[in-house]
Design a protein around this motif. Sequence first.
Motif, PDB file in Angstrom:
ATOM      1  N   THR A 227     -38.058 -53.179 -22.867  1.00 24.37           N
ATOM      2  CA  THR A 227     -39.008 -52.389 -23.648  1.00 24.37           C
ATOM      3  C   THR A 227     -38.310 -51.468 -24.640  1.00 24.37           C
ATOM      4  O   THR A 227     -38.979 -50.733 -25.374  1.00 24.37           O
ATOM      5  CB  THR A 227     -39.894 -51.547 -22.714  1.00 24.37           C
ATOM      6  N   ALA A 248     -37.820 -46.580 -21.999  1.00 26.21           N
ATOM      7  CA  ALA A 248     -39.036 -46.346 -22.777  1.00 26.21           C
ATOM      8  C   ALA A 248     -40.220 -46.302 -21.823  1.00 26.21           C
ATOM      9  O   ALA A 248     -40.202 -46.943 -20.777  1.00 26.21           O
ATOM     10  CB  ALA A 248     -39.235 -47.453 -23.813  1.00 26.21           C
ATOM     11  N   TYR A 250     -44.756 -45.104 -21.319  1.00 27.32           N
ATOM     12  CA  TYR A 250     -46.037 -44.606 -21.826  1.00 27.32           C
ATOM     13  C   TYR A 250     -46.992 -44.378 -20.663  1.00 27.32           C
ATOM     14  O   TYR A 250     -47.077 -45.187 -19.732  1.00 27.32           O
ATOM     15  CB  TYR A 250     -46.681 -45.607 -22.790  1.00 27.32           C
ATOM     16  N   TYR A 256     -46.260 -41.638 -25.802  1.00 29.64           N
ATOM     17  CA  TYR A 256     -45.131 -42.563 -25.900  1.00 29.64           C
ATOM     18  C   TYR A 256     -43.816 -41.786 -25.808  1.00 29.64           C
ATOM     19  O   TYR A 256     -43.588 -40.839 -26.574  1.00 29.64           O
ATOM     20  CB  TYR A 256     -45.203 -43.348 -27.206  1.00 29.64           C
ATOM     21  N   SER A 278     -47.004 -42.948 -31.264  1.00 28.52           N
ATOM     22  CA  SER A 278     -47.141 -44.393 -31.129  1.00 28.52           C
ATOM     23  C   SER A 278     -45.858 -44.975 -30.558  1.00 28.52           C
ATOM     24  O   SER A 278     -44.807 -44.322 -30.568  1.00 28.52           O
ATOM     25  CB  SER A 278     -47.447 -45.049 -32.486  1.00 28.52           C
ATOM     26  N   LYS A 279     -45.932 -46.228 -30.089  1.00 25.76           N
ATOM     27  CA  LYS A 279     -44.744 -46.873 -29.529  1.00 25.76           C
ATOM     28  C   LYS A 279     -43.674 -47.061 -30.590  1.00 25.76           C
ATOM     29  O   LYS A 279     -42.477 -46.992 -30.291  1.00 25.76           O
ATOM     30  CB  LYS A 279     -45.116 -48.205 -28.880  1.00 25.76           C
ATOM     31  N   GLU A 280     -44.101 -47.283 -31.846  1.00 24.44           N
ATOM     32  CA  GLU A 280     -43.130 -47.441 -32.917  1.00 24.44           C
ATOM     33  C   GLU A 280     -42.470 -46.108 -33.268  1.00 24.44           C
ATOM     34  O   GLU A 280     -41.260 -46.053 -33.507  1.00 24.44           O
ATOM     35  CB  GLU A 280     -43.799 -48.025 -34.164  1.00 24.44           C
ATOM     36  N   ARG A 282     -41.811 -43.497 -31.476  1.00 23.18           N
ATOM     37  CA  ARG A 282     -40.805 -42.969 -30.566  1.00 23.18           C
ATOM     38  C   ARG A 282     -39.423 -43.499 -30.922  1.00 23.18           C
ATOM     39  O   ARG A 282     -38.411 -42.795 -30.779  1.00 23.18           O
ATOM     40  CB  ARG A 282     -41.140 -43.306 -29.108  1.00 23.18           C
TER      41      ARG A 282
END
Length: 313
Positions: A227, A248, A250, A256, A278-280, A282
């Motif tokens: 991840t 990583a 969430y 995130y 957002s995941k991006e 981070r």
Amino acid sequence: MMKKHWLRWAIVVPVLIILIFITLGPRLLIGKPNVDAEAAVLMDMHTGELLMDVNGDTPMPSANMSKLMTELLVLEDIRAGRLGWNDEVRISRYASTVGGVNLSLRYGERMTVSELFQSMVVYSANDAAVALAERSAGNESAFVKRMNGKAAQIGLSSDSRFSNASGAGQSELGPNHPEDIRGETKMTASDTAKLASYLITSHPEILRTSSRTQMELKDKGIYISNTNWMLPSLAGPYSYAGTDGLKAGYTSDAGYCFTGTAEQHGRRLVAVVLGAPSKEERFEQTRRLFDYGFALSTSFPVRLQNLVKLAPH
């Protein structure tokens, strides 16, 4: 005579500017990046200095970041001979019902410590973390007490408290929480960085596992992917040179989160980003931290080498 005087200064001044840039350039010329997250810190592992600190001492939900402590304790058990990589672990009914990211482990099936550990590190599987905790300490409650004891031993602040082995939030766990332990796991970003640094220093082998892009679960006939999108081997838009870990995560409460580490020119940095939108983001925020940190810690010879490379031929 006047022309010679001005000619001399015309040569000396640029040379002085170049020398100042080489020696002090990063500190003088590089501004601290803006960080879009609830909290973030950047640590130089060699000195322990926090190069960036945004709400670093504020305790908050940290999602899978608490698995770094679970990983540390399992590696300590391996080193002490209390666990073996090939030991079989029978999955309990409790571990098979843990929510969130998981391997869908079935009650009664068996997996090795190695398979569970790699699944926890690479994929952040909650059920794998709980199964390892039960194998290590008899039950998750006893393991969590050990987690908090270890936190005090290595100097984490009292603001960081572990309430389960997985880092899952209450909304994911439902009724599946350790007996006699209530509340959410909360960590500060600075404590998370300190824990990551301790883990890497004490057990550098963790980086061999955390840098794997994927692993195969042979009995299940599936592959699970890492991840951590910053791994260079993934060759994606967020890949960053020198990155080889760590975690990583969430949850709806934590947002995130990411704890990353990278090494360049013999310098290792640890970045922690909690509560990114957002995941991006981070990973993008971590990239900014790494860029800033490596610019600051680049040595004189490397800066001189870079300057020579940029000079016109």
